[in-house]
Write an enzyme that holds these catalytic residues in place. Structure first.
Site, PDB file in Angstrom:
ATOM      1  N   HIS A 409       0.816  -1.219   0.000  1.00  0.00           N
ATOM      2  CA  HIS A 409       0.000   0.000   0.000  1.00  0.00           C
ATOM      3  C   HIS A 409       0.851   1.271   0.000  1.00  0.00           C
ATOM      4  CE1 HIS A 409      -3.634   2.069  -0.038  1.00  0.00           C
ATOM      5  NE2 HIS A 409      -4.143   1.790   1.145  1.00  0.00           N
ATOM      6  N   ASP A 413      -2.289   2.123  -4.592  1.00  0.00           N
ATOM      7  CA  ASP A 413      -3.499   2.568  -3.912  1.00  0.00           C
ATOM      8  C   ASP A 413      -4.614   1.550  -4.102  1.00  0.00           C
ATOM      9  OD1 ASP A 413      -2.272   4.922  -3.070  1.00  0.00           O
ATOM     10  OD2 ASP A 413      -2.856   6.007  -4.891  1.00  0.00           O
TER      11      ASP A 413
END
Length: 438
Positions: A409, A413
């Site tokens: 992450h 995204d």
């Protein structure tokens, strides 16, 4: 980077190994300070330009130290990133006859199992290392003699008759007989109950277990997975795939596929083609963080996780974006056989830009796979289960599979991750999209 690369050019012996870290560079046109002409060529061709010979290749084959008819079997070169290993087992024993290049022992490393081969045909005189020893390339393991005679083993039928050679027992006196009776009676006397509780005792629970040393491959897997957890900001997103059309495609063409290509059509090739499409649509999933930079790879090398008896290995399918279904299936079969036989090479597991793990072959319904460093994402496949699904307003039984994407992450995204997994779903549910590029 150019100045660093120029320094590498002046050290041709180390160039081949260090350039692996520059795989993200697509073209090279000019290198300041380099004294050799370099044209603008793709990265893969550029690496081939350099000298590949290196002092580290000295142990590429078990050498022999010739002393008359005596030869030494030594540990071969184990890979550019592997400095030592554990002598796991001997495949032969002293006195056995061996041929040239016949494996006589195995060395377990962090990644693969390496065979130690005999440099010449002859008889194994002795071993000069023990199982469990840590060995390095060039370490002597055994001594081979070309002139030694084989150890002769006496067949059971040729063994001497022991009963004929043994003298008859002496006569036993009456007094000795009486003493023997008294001793026998004492032996037959009931024993006192033991003060130690038995296993069935309710007051004591016994745990029976055993321990064995952890293999080097298992240690390496454990360390890499823990490093992955400590490094990446891992997040997993899920979706479900209707396998109806892919299963029908496989059923309709499986016989013709085998007849033409000599290999079975499986589901993995369909998912690899879907992953390639997803990576092309979402290049960030194929990228990686390097310090404060993002490296966008110009190639798609798919790693396929394979579980073996010794641990998890991840061989790589190179340039999967340039392969068709048959080529992918053939490569999967080849790598799977090598993985189960323990014959995968270091190069066959090096690199990789994205990983696919199929836990469904073991019956897993749902899982959150762990990223394979230094990659940024991994796709998890699971078992196919018939479930009631609403199709055009009707509830119908459908073969469904849960798929999971674990991603870093820090780089990817949620939007890109969901779009990528959605692309996997769309292509698998309707493989015609691949033909129409939709």
């Amino acid at each position: 980077m150019a100045s660093n690369l120029a320094r590498l050019v002046r050290r041709p012996a180390a160039t081949y190994f260090l350039l692996r870290s520059y795989r993200h560079v697509k073209n090279f046109s000019h290198i300041p300070g380099a004294k050799i002409p370099i044209n603008s060529k793709p990265r893969r061709e550029f690496i081939k330009f350099f000298q590949k010979d290196s002092p580290y290749h000295a142990w590429s084959r078990s050498f022999s130290s010739d002393n008359g008819d005596i030869f030494d079997a030594v540990v071969p070169f184990m890979g550019e990133s592997i400095t030592d290993g554990t002598l796991s087992t001997f495949l032969k024993k002293p006195g056995d006859r061996v041929e040239v290049d016949e494996p006589i022992a195995q060395v377990e490393t962090d990644k693969v199992t390496i065979d130690v081969a005999s440099p010449e045909a002859g008889i194994i005189e002795k071993f000069v290392a023990n199982e469990g020893d840590t060995v390095m390339p060039g370490t002597k393991v055994a001594v081979i003699s070309k002139s030694a005679s084989a150890v002769t083993h006496v067949a059971p039928s040729e063994e001497p008759d022991k009963s004929a050679a043994q003298p008859s027992p002496p006569a036993v006196k009456e007094t000795d007989k009486s003493k023997a009776k008294v001793e026998d009676a004492a032996k037959e006397k009931p024993k006192e109950p033991s003060a130690v509780p038995t296993r069935a005792s309710a007051s004591v629970i016994y745990l029976f277990s055993f321990q064995v040393p952890m293999g080097r491959l298992r240690k390496r897997v454990a360390a890499r997975l823990k490093d992955s957890q400590n490094t990446f900001a891992m997040l997993t997103t899920f979706n479900e795939v209707d396998m109806t059309n892919l299963m029908k495609l496989r059923s309709d063409y499986k016989d013709a596929f085998v007849e033409k290509h000599g290999v079975k059509l499986g589901f993995m090739s369909g998912f690899i083609k879907a992953a390639v499409s997803g990576l092309q649509n979402q290049p960030i999933v194929n990228a990686v963080i390097d310090g404060e930079d993002i490296i966008y790879r110009d190639y798609i090398d798919i790693s396929v996780a394979v579980g073996t008896a010794k641990g998890l290995v991840v061989p790589v399918i190179r340039d999967a974006d340039k392969m068709n279904f048959a080529e992918i299936e053939k490569e999967i079969n080849t790598l799977a056989k090598k993985a189960n036989n323990g014959t995968l090479s270091i190069d066959e597991m090096a690199g990789g830009s994205f990983t696919i793990s199929n836990g469904g072959v073991y019956g897993s319904l749902l899982s959150t796979p762990i990223i394979n460093p230094p990659q940024s994402a991994i796709l998890g496949m699971h078992s196919i289960v018939s479930r009631p699904i609403v199709v055009n307003g009707q509830v119908l039984p459908r073969p469904m599979m849960y798929v999971a994407l674990t991603y870093d992450h820090r780089l990817i995204d949620g939007r890109e991750a969901v779009f990528f997994l959605r692309r996997i779903k769309d292509v698998v549910e309707d493989p015609r999209r691949l033909l129409l590029d939709l």
